[in-house]
Design an enzyme around this catalytic site. Sequence first.
Site: not given
Lengths: 467, 445
Positions: A88, A91-92, A168
């Site tokens: 993840h 992905e950022h 997040e």
Amino acid sequence: MRPSIALATAILAASTYFVPISGIVASNSLSGAFAQSEKSGPVVTSFTLDNGLQVVVIPDRRAPVVTHMVWYKAGAADEPPGKSGIAHYLEHLMFKGTKTVKNGEFSAKIASIGGQENAFTSSDYTAYFQRITPEALPEMMRLEADRMENLVLTNEIIIPERDVVQEERNARTENNPGSLLREAMSAAMYQNHPYGIPIIGWQHEVNALDKDDAIAFYDKYYTPNNAILVVAGDVDVETVRKLATDTYGKVARRAEPGERMRPTEPPPRAARRLEMSDARVRTPSFQRLYLAPSYYSDEDGEAEALEILSAILGGGSTSRLYRELVVEQKIATSAGAWYQGGALDHTEFGFYGSPAPGTTLAQVETRTQAVIDELLKSGVTEEEVKRASKRLIRSSIFTQDSQSTLARIYGASLTLGSTIKDVQDWPERIAKVTPEKILEVAKKYLKLNRSVTGYLKPEVDAQANEG
Amino acid sequence: MKTLDLINLKSAGKAFARLALATAFLVVAPAAYAVDMKTIVSSKGVKALLVEDYTVPLIAISYSFKGGTTQDAPGKEGTAKLLTNTLDEGAGDIKSLAFQEALDDNGMKYSFSAGTDSFSGSVQVLKPDAERSFELLTLMLNKPRFDAEPVGRMKASRLNGLRAEATNPQAIASKALRENLFADHPYSRAANGTIETMEGLTGTDLEDYRKRVFAKDNLVIGVVGAISPDELSKVLDRVFGDLPKKAKLTPVPEWKVATGKKIQIDFETPQTNIRLAYPGLKRDDKDFFAAYLMNYVLGGGSFSSRLYEEVREKRGLAYGVYSYLATYDYSGFTGVGTATRAERANTALEVLRAEVERMAAEGPTAEELDKARRYIKGSYAISNLDTSAKIAGVLVAIQSADLGIDYIDKRDEYLDAVTLEDVKRVAARLLASEPTVITVGKPQG
């Protein structure tokens, strides 16, 4: 005033039509989308470039809009031990620029034409998308292909982004006791398989992720032979073929990720129970998860049977659980079941319920168990099965209206190993499920030793509903 | 990634409230994409905009009654919201369970929603099942039963939600914002109701609301899909034709928000929620597009705004950061917000305030304005015109805000007419005042 709903949310809402409490993977159950009305549905085409990139084209010429998505067969369950959250986090970081494209430049190009973009990570895949006008497609393909092999990361850029990821996590998980309990339940469910690790990562491990971790994951999995390109909307196959060959076709095979083999679950021996109290909880809730096969790990039609089983037991207000617990007995304000079939490996079949004021979690659990036991004893009727399957199949036709939803369905399904035909045959397979098969899978998988039960409770002194 | 990166398979997806609110209204389409719409008026005087399209065997209908939660009777807050859950719980001679089964068997998709200023709904029906779908829709809108049993059940579910709001930092912040900006105006009331008002609601209250608000003179309709004008005309008569001619709406006064208050609400949670509110404008304001462009530059453009750049990209202070124009029929405000860990909350607040002050003092640059204009022109079709259901929604939005039937064609002209001076002027007009600041959590740092 109602805030307008952003695109990604709209897509999600559509893709979670059947299983409202799970994420995108539920879209897989929409699979057969338009097989029902082949006459009017789009013709889906697939081909593979020399470097191994699979390309899927789904024409929808009604509006001058194109959805361009790249799916990588790599997700949180593919992370190395101790590096939770790296899929993840990467992905950022994929938005931070390449050898020739500055940080933010790709996003700025999309914004300059009014396009939309985003990305998402699941346990099994990571996907990036843009929604644009057809003229912009060549540029999008060039930029997306570029970041498949040319990502550049510096500490100056990636350290603040790690803080963003922590925020997040705060927003999704730490702020929400229900999410914290779900995280703990997953960890208890999977005794060996990495599905027990949260996609966003454990806080302490995310804190320690660095540039090398991100690049190592990138170099291992971000390669054309491990990706699927999906282009849906106002395009034709030949144009996409030419554009894909000119852009993605030039990306070298960077790695050979090989078979997707994760540590597998041992036979579950012990029912597990978890309780969590939190001052922020005002309404207690009950959940029960069972380890169950997915569409990709099942044997011979089990997943389709589990899909219908979940609809009969707990899909909406005509389901057995809702009628028994909420309508008849009035011991719960909500009750239902869901099945998350779209996963590579064994997954979850779940139950939930929230007690009505004056009743207890134990009462909700007992009554839920009674509904399950009754089904295990007497099975389901032919009529229930017909109704549920008809409903699932009918609803899937609505996905024809949305190129984004179609792109997601095909992207997720093919990334997990389906063929286009598998996706299109889904309604047929659903229509063939029999009451006997449903009873068989229910008996095989709804066993307490396969389960984790969770109680979410208010803090003891604030606890009015618990007896 | 950016606003919605992680689809968490292991947790309830809907638990996560989205942080990246965009704007408070639906923007409509660029001239480049002509939408071929016809105006249909049925024999009973029901009007709709229609876009015929036979590509997919579906018909999508959106409709909206002016009214919304402002029309909840005093002390009956939550009525409109409860109505959205009870219209489909039995109608005509068909009781709750049988009605739910009929809806299931028919397979239509439908929704009801209660906004502040309107009560709206949508349906998507499969062409082969359309006859039955319209029959069920007619029953829901004209003859809902509101039997005590299902009404009680829906209330119980809503009461659960209301109890949860008490410990949800976002809900706490929204409540404080609403109550402070709108004082004793109807917009300050709890749209979802309170535990007390929800407990008191009955089927009679729901029917009373329906009779007052569901009428022909406050109704707009948009239709897209596999249906001819003649067929639609009959459907309009059947579904909406027998509603009362005139709605009985309680007038809502105009309201100018007053800002400048500081409210800190202590709450034990890892993140502190920060909300700022400044004066705003309404959709019919002549400066609307100038404000819309300004907002994009400030914090409306998801990955390219100043707030995104300063708060998230440079400093890693937050996952979501945004600004928006909240436009109501009778008021408006400009909102800014984020959530960050407690020890950085004061830093985040300072950055937000500094960016707003900079915008108020200097406005955007010519380059920023140009980018905003291009985005807002292009995004219209991409975001709103790719599915029948969304186009039906656009047809309703155009009529609700009275934007004119040529709005889709004219929109680019309206945007082109805005000058840099206009945007600077509106930035000063909206953002130069002292904001109301609401923090929920334990802000430090």
